[in-house]
Write a protein that holds these residues in place. Structure first.
Motif, PDB file in Angstrom:
ATOM      1  N   GLY A   1       0.834  -1.188   0.000  1.00  0.00           N
ATOM      2  CA  GLY A   1       0.000   0.000   0.000  1.00  0.00           C
ATOM      3  C   GLY A   1       0.876   1.248   0.000  1.00  0.00           C
ATOM      4  N   PRO A   2       0.447   2.319   0.683  1.00  0.00           N
ATOM      5  CA  PRO A   2       1.227   3.565   0.655  1.00  0.00           C
ATOM      6  C   PRO A   2       2.661   3.387   1.129  1.00  0.00           C
ATOM      7  CG  PRO A   2      -0.928   3.929   1.656  1.00  0.00           C
ATOM      8  CD  PRO A   2      -0.787   2.455   1.475  1.00  0.00           C
ATOM      9  N   ARG A   3       2.884   2.578   2.142  1.00  0.00           N
ATOM     10  CA  ARG A   3       4.241   2.419   2.667  1.00  0.00           C
ATOM     11  C   ARG A   3       5.154   1.755   1.647  1.00  0.00           C
ATOM     12  NH1 ARG A   3       6.095  -0.767   8.226  1.00  0.00           N
ATOM     13  NH2 ARG A   3       8.254  -0.042   8.180  1.00  0.00           N
ATOM     14  N   MET A   4       4.612   0.865   0.827  1.00  0.00           N
ATOM     15  CA  MET A   4       5.409   0.218  -0.213  1.00  0.00           C
ATOM     16  C   MET A   4       5.986   1.262  -1.167  1.00  0.00           C
ATOM     17  SD  MET A   4       4.122  -2.700  -2.925  1.00  0.00           S
ATOM     18  CE  MET A   4       2.910  -1.600  -3.691  1.00  0.00           C
ATOM     19  N   PHE A   5       5.172   2.279  -1.501  1.00  0.00           N
ATOM     20  CA  PHE A   5       5.660   3.349  -2.363  1.00  0.00           C
ATOM     21  C   PHE A   5       6.649   4.236  -1.626  1.00  0.00           C
ATOM     22  CE2 PHE A   5       1.842   2.098  -4.659  1.00  0.00           C
ATOM     23  CZ  PHE A   5       2.287   2.147  -5.968  1.00  0.00           C
ATOM     24  N   GLN A   6       6.357   4.566  -0.377  1.00  0.00           N
ATOM     25  CA  GLN A   6       7.287   5.391   0.385  1.00  0.00           C
ATOM     26  C   GLN A   6       8.653   4.721   0.506  1.00  0.00           C
ATOM     27  OE1 GLN A   6       4.756   5.878   3.909  1.00  0.00           O
ATOM     28  NE2 GLN A   6       4.597   8.065   3.454  1.00  0.00           N
ATOM     29  N   ASP A   7       8.643   3.400   0.609  1.00  0.00           N
ATOM     30  CA  ASP A   7       9.898   2.655   0.702  1.00  0.00           C
ATOM     31  C   ASP A   7      10.758   2.800  -0.542  1.00  0.00           C
ATOM     32  OD1 ASP A   7       9.311   1.740   3.225  1.00  0.00           O
ATOM     33  OD2 ASP A   7       8.663  -0.252   2.602  1.00  0.00           O
ATOM     34  N   MET A   8      10.165   3.200  -1.663  1.00  0.00           N
ATOM     35  CA  MET A   8      10.937   3.320  -2.904  1.00  0.00           C
ATOM     36  C   MET A   8      11.812   4.569  -2.942  1.00  0.00           C
ATOM     37  SD  MET A   8       8.153   2.237  -5.806  1.00  0.00           S
ATOM     38  CE  MET A   8       7.099   0.787  -5.629  1.00  0.00           C
ATOM     39  N   GLY A   9      11.492   5.570  -2.140  1.00  0.00           N
ATOM     40  CA  GLY A   9      12.213   6.830  -2.225  1.00  0.00           C
ATOM     41  C   GLY A   9      13.702   6.689  -1.980  1.00  0.00           C
ATOM     42  N   GLU A  10      14.067   6.137  -0.846  1.00  0.00           N
ATOM     43  CA  GLU A  10      15.473   6.035  -0.471  1.00  0.00           C
ATOM     44  C   GLU A  10      16.279   5.155  -1.420  1.00  0.00           C
ATOM     45  OE1 GLU A  10      18.174   4.508   3.320  1.00  0.00           O
ATOM     46  OE2 GLU A  10      16.081   5.090   3.626  1.00  0.00           O
ATOM     47  N   PRO A  11      15.843   3.927  -1.760  1.00  0.00           N
ATOM     48  CA  PRO A  11      16.658   3.109  -2.659  1.00  0.00           C
ATOM     49  C   PRO A  11      16.767   3.675  -4.073  1.00  0.00           C
ATOM     50  CG  PRO A  11      14.605   1.989  -2.154  1.00  0.00           C
ATOM     51  CD  PRO A  11      14.691   3.159  -1.231  1.00  0.00           C
ATOM     52  N   ASN A  12      15.779   4.442  -4.534  1.00  0.00           N
ATOM     53  CA  ASN A  12      15.906   5.063  -5.843  1.00  0.00           C
ATOM     54  C   ASN A  12      16.907   6.204  -5.825  1.00  0.00           C
ATOM     55  OD1 ASN A  12      14.038   4.172  -8.260  1.00  0.00           O
ATOM     56  ND2 ASN A  12      12.892   3.770  -6.374  1.00  0.00           N
ATOM     57  N   GLU A  13      16.933   6.965  -4.746  1.00  0.00           N
ATOM     58  CA  GLU A  13      17.974   7.992  -4.625  1.00  0.00           C
ATOM     59  C   GLU A  13      19.356   7.345  -4.549  1.00  0.00           C
ATOM     60  OE1 GLU A  13      17.500  11.193  -4.906  1.00  0.00           O
ATOM     61  OE2 GLU A  13      15.321  11.341  -4.695  1.00  0.00           O
ATOM     62  N   ALA A  14      19.472   6.236  -3.811  1.00  0.00           N
ATOM     63  CA  ALA A  14      20.749   5.520  -3.739  1.00  0.00           C
ATOM     64  C   ALA A  14      21.118   4.957  -5.106  1.00  0.00           C
ATOM     65  CB  ALA A  14      20.670   4.406  -2.702  1.00  0.00           C
ATOM     66  N   GLY A  15      20.130   4.447  -5.835  1.00  0.00           N
ATOM     67  CA  GLY A  15      20.379   3.936  -7.171  1.00  0.00           C
ATOM     68  C   GLY A  15      20.826   5.038  -8.120  1.00  0.00           C
ATOM     69  N   LEU A  16      20.238   6.227  -7.962  1.00  0.00           N
ATOM     70  CA  LEU A  16      20.654   7.350  -8.794  1.00  0.00           C
ATOM     71  C   LEU A  16      22.104   7.736  -8.500  1.00  0.00           C
ATOM     72  CD1 LEU A  16      19.644   9.353 -10.926  1.00  0.00           C
ATOM     73  CD2 LEU A  16      18.969  10.879  -9.051  1.00  0.00           C
ATOM     74  N   ASP A  17      22.483   7.681  -7.236  1.00  0.00           N
ATOM     75  CA  ASP A  17      23.889   7.941  -6.878  1.00  0.00           C
ATOM     76  C   ASP A  17      24.815   6.908  -7.517  1.00  0.00           C
ATOM     77  OD1 ASP A  17      23.327  10.189  -5.348  1.00  0.00           O
ATOM     78  OD2 ASP A  17      23.141   9.054  -3.477  1.00  0.00           O
TER      79      ASP A  17
ATOM     80  N   GLN B   1      -3.605  -1.808 -12.692  1.00  0.00           N
ATOM     81  CA  GLN B   1      -2.679  -1.655 -11.579  1.00  0.00           C
ATOM     82  C   GLN B   1      -3.346  -0.926 -10.414  1.00  0.00           C
ATOM     83  OE1 GLN B   1       0.840   1.168 -11.768  1.00  0.00           O
ATOM     84  NE2 GLN B   1       1.911  -0.806 -11.635  1.00  0.00           N
ATOM     85  N   SER B   2      -3.983   0.191 -10.716  1.00  0.00           N
ATOM     86  CA  SER B   2      -4.668   0.934  -9.655  1.00  0.00           C
ATOM     87  C   SER B   2      -5.888   0.177  -9.147  1.00  0.00           C
ATOM     88  CB  SER B   2      -5.093   2.317 -10.169  1.00  0.00           C
ATOM     89  OG  SER B   2      -3.962   3.122 -10.406  1.00  0.00           O
ATOM     90  N   ALA B   3      -6.591  -0.507 -10.043  1.00  0.00           N
ATOM     91  CA  ALA B   3      -7.771  -1.257  -9.608  1.00  0.00           C
ATOM     92  C   ALA B   3      -7.392  -2.276  -8.541  1.00  0.00           C
ATOM     93  CB  ALA B   3      -8.415  -1.949 -10.810  1.00  0.00           C
ATOM     94  N   ILE B   4      -6.269  -2.977  -8.729  1.00  0.00           N
ATOM     95  CA  ILE B   4      -5.851  -3.993  -7.758  1.00  0.00           C
ATOM     96  C   ILE B   4      -5.392  -3.343  -6.463  1.00  0.00           C
ATOM     97  CG2 ILE B   4      -4.207  -5.855  -7.317  1.00  0.00           C
ATOM     98  CD1 ILE B   4      -4.216  -6.271 -10.448  1.00  0.00           C
ATOM     99  N   LEU B   5      -4.507  -2.354  -6.563  1.00  0.00           N
ATOM    100  CA  LEU B   5      -3.995  -1.683  -5.360  1.00  0.00           C
ATOM    101  C   LEU B   5      -5.122  -1.078  -4.537  1.00  0.00           C
ATOM    102  CD1 LEU B   5      -0.839   0.153  -6.753  1.00  0.00           C
ATOM    103  CD2 LEU B   5      -0.852  -1.396  -4.786  1.00  0.00           C
ATOM    104  N   CYS B   6      -5.990  -0.337  -5.221  1.00  0.00           N
ATOM    105  CA  CYS B   6      -7.055   0.374  -4.502  1.00  0.00           C
ATOM    106  C   CYS B   6      -8.123  -0.587  -3.993  1.00  0.00           C
ATOM    107  CB  CYS B   6      -7.683   1.425  -5.402  1.00  0.00           C
ATOM    108  SG  CYS B   6      -6.518   2.602  -6.121  1.00  0.00           S
ATOM    109  N   GLY B   7      -8.298  -1.709  -4.687  1.00  0.00           N
ATOM    110  CA  GLY B   7      -9.243  -2.716  -4.213  1.00  0.00           C
ATOM    111  C   GLY B   7      -8.728  -3.503  -3.035  1.00  0.00           C
ATOM    112  N   ASP B   8      -7.400  -3.499  -2.843  1.00  0.00           N
ATOM    113  CA  ASP B   8      -6.798  -4.267  -1.757  1.00  0.00           C
ATOM    114  C   ASP B   8      -6.707  -3.498  -0.446  1.00  0.00           C
ATOM    115  OD1 ASP B   8      -6.341  -6.559  -3.240  1.00  0.00           O
ATOM    116  OD2 ASP B   8      -4.268  -6.047  -3.736  1.00  0.00           O
ATOM    117  N   VAL B   9      -6.313  -2.237  -0.526  1.00  0.00           N
ATOM    118  CA  VAL B   9      -5.911  -1.482   0.666  1.00  0.00           C
ATOM    119  C   VAL B   9      -6.547  -0.098   0.631  1.00  0.00           C
ATOM    120  CG1 VAL B   9      -3.951  -0.524   1.941  1.00  0.00           C
ATOM    121  CG2 VAL B   9      -3.698  -2.692   0.746  1.00  0.00           C
ATOM    122  N   ALA B  10      -7.050   0.360   1.769  1.00  0.00           N
ATOM    123  CA  ALA B  10      -7.568   1.720   1.892  1.00  0.00           C
ATOM    124  C   ALA B  10      -6.393   2.687   2.085  1.00  0.00           C
ATOM    125  CB  ALA B  10      -8.532   1.813   3.075  1.00  0.00           C
ATOM    126  N   PHE B  11      -6.239   3.617   1.172  1.00  0.00           N
ATOM    127  CA  PHE B  11      -5.191   4.641   1.263  1.00  0.00           C
ATOM    128  C   PHE B  11      -5.719   5.851   2.044  1.00  0.00           C
ATOM    129  CE2 PHE B  11      -3.209   1.992  -1.676  1.00  0.00           C
ATOM    130  CZ  PHE B  11      -2.026   2.502  -2.183  1.00  0.00           C
TER     131      PHE B  11
END
Length: 498
Positions: free
Chosen positions: A243-259, A367-377
């Protein structure tokens, strides 16, 4: 090595009526008998690669709503690559490539290439388009874009535009697919998988999943623990983070990947001209995003603004082998911003077209149909705005994406509670420390939640989806040994890049 003990304990648990939370009741099958015992009509897949590999395809009938199994039905498309030795055959291996929303009919063609001959001899490899996707009663919200994924931009005005954009996408879905959306969920896909298992005449199913496919696979083990055989979860999502935390978790490793990519590009300044140090290269990219905020960048027929540009860099960053592809894209955008005539390469054109001008066959509202159908954001836009603001200093390129608002903020509430995975079903979890899509910590947490699992870490490699995608002898030997013998490693294992 504790597989037998774990299975005995699980059997005792089931007989005592203490199956894991979220498991399907043992008496729930009777209403599904007509689905479990259906006869499948196998035929050519009508796909060049699948047909060339000798695969066959079939449509499996499933209930639209498992709460009303005698009501409307839909079909789910599957493919099958038969085990090469019927005398040694163990059973079926279901699969999912991730997304959510990815078509899985052809997935096992790639995975099979890294399987040893004795593993291929044992399993019918089953590809599947999950409900709502591809050939399986697809969701089409008639969006003007390919996906809802967007960066929220540099300032409040850009964020407010994103809020309106996401609200409009949700409205379009409700208007076009409102009757279907409540049933496009991971739990229902797991139920479909179990119908597939039964229709194929199997008492158990093995499973291989990448990315979101690990969430689907782990949910299956929670709902159907007694029907789960050998399970491989590659680039894993922990259910508590989905859910939302899964996306938030992407921030740091993508910045590290960009480095990490910036170091590579700095060593090739003579070719790309971004700068001779990683800091200069990063500054070049950050400035390019700011330029897109001031004036959208025209590339061919496409206008690439601050909401789209970070997503165009997000894709190739997930695989260190695509460093040159990413550098070429950055060079193209920079030249276009300078007013130079540019023609995007075929890969960049494909990605631009998908993000901004999709064909009906490539749109991914599922993609959104599955995510939004699974978890309340969270529904309040201010929640997202505050998180974006807090992330800007440490995540200047990806924080506005990772913390951004999604159509799920404007979606109808899910019809079921999300599944918390916590069980002792044996599983092999594979995770790269440099994964930019599913953060390494997510795989570690799923390993802790699945107490019968072992964790295989691919150290210091920037890759998402390992087995069948990124060659590594250590990972391949471990996965193949488990699938052949059912023997998990004695302890967690760390593999190094070859």
């Amino acid at each position: 090595m504790k597989r037998i003990t774990v299975l005995v304990a699980a059997a005792v648990s089931l007989l005592a009526g203490t199956a894991p939370a979220g498991a399907q009741p043992l008496g729930a099958d009777s209403a599904l008998d007509r689905f479990h015992h259906q006869r499948l009509d196998w035929k050519a897949c009508g796909d060049k690669e699948l047909d060339a590999a000798g695969a066959q395809c079939a449509d499996v009938t499933v209930p639209l709503s498992y709460a009303e199994p005698r009501g409307r039905t839909i079909s789910v498309a599957i493919s099958r690559l038969k085990a090469t030795n019927s005398a040694r055959r163990r059973g079926i291996m279901l699969s999912n490539p991730g997304g959510p929303g990815g078509s899985g009919l052809g997935m096992m063609l790639a995975v099979k290439q890294r399987m040893t001959a004795d593993v291929v001899s044992r399993y019918d490899l089953i590809g599947m388009d999950p409900r709502g996707v591809g050939r399986s009663t697809p969701v089409d919200c008639e969006w003007p874009v390919g996906t809802a994924l967007r960066s929220s931009g540099a300032d409040r005005a850009a964020f407010d535009r994103t809020v309106r954009f996401q609200a409009d996408l949700a409205r379009r879905c409700a208007a076009t697919e409102g009757a279907l959306l409540p049933h496009i969920t991971t739990r229902n896909t797991a139920r479909d998988m179990d119908v597939v298992r039964a229709a194929l005449g199997e008492s158990k199913a093995s499973y291989f999943g990448w990315s979101y496919g690990t969430y689907l696979g782990s949910v299956y083990t929670q709902m159907f623990p007694h029907r789960s055989d050998r399970v491989v979860l590659d680039s894993a999502v922990d259910s508590k983070r989905y859910g939302p935390r899964m996306f938030q978790d992407m921030g740091e490793p993508n910045e590290a990947g960009l480095d990490d990519w910036a170091k590579w590009a700095a060593a090739r300044d003579a070719e790309y001209h971004f700068g001779t140090t990683a800091r200069q290269v990063r500054a070049f990219v950050e400035d390019l995003v700011r330029r897109a905020a001031r004036q959208p960048i025209r590339v061919g027929e496409h206008q690439v603004d601050q909401h789209a540009l970070p997503l165009m860099l997000f894709g190739p960053l997930a695989d260190s082998r695509h460093n040159a592809l990413l550098a070429s894209a950055v060079r193209t955008f920079a030249d276009a911003a300078d007013g130079k005539p540019v023609r995007p390469g075929p890969e960049l054109e494909r990605d631009l077209r998908f993000l901004l001008n999709p064909e009906p066959a490539t749109q991914n509202s599922a993609q959104s149909a599955i995510l939004c159908g699974d978890v309340a954001f969270p529904r309040a836009p201010e929640w997202y705005w505050r998180n974006i603001q807090r992330s800007r200093a440490s995540q200047p390129v990806y924080g506005s994406f990772a913390n951004g608002i999604a159509p799920c903020a404007f979606w109808a509430p899910p019809v079921e509670e999300p599944t918390t995975v916590r069980n002792s079903v044996p599983a092999l979890i594979v995770q790269a420390t440099g994964d930019t899509r599913t953060a390494y910590a997510s795989g570690v947490d799923l390993h802790r939640a699945m107490t019968g699992s072992r964790l295989v870490t691919l150290q210091d490699v920037r890759i998402h989806a390992v087995f069948g995608n990124y060659p590594n002898i250590c990972v391949e030997n471990t996965v193949n040994t488990y699938l052949r013998d059912g023997a998990l490693p004695r302890a967690d294992l760390t593999c190094r890049d070859d």
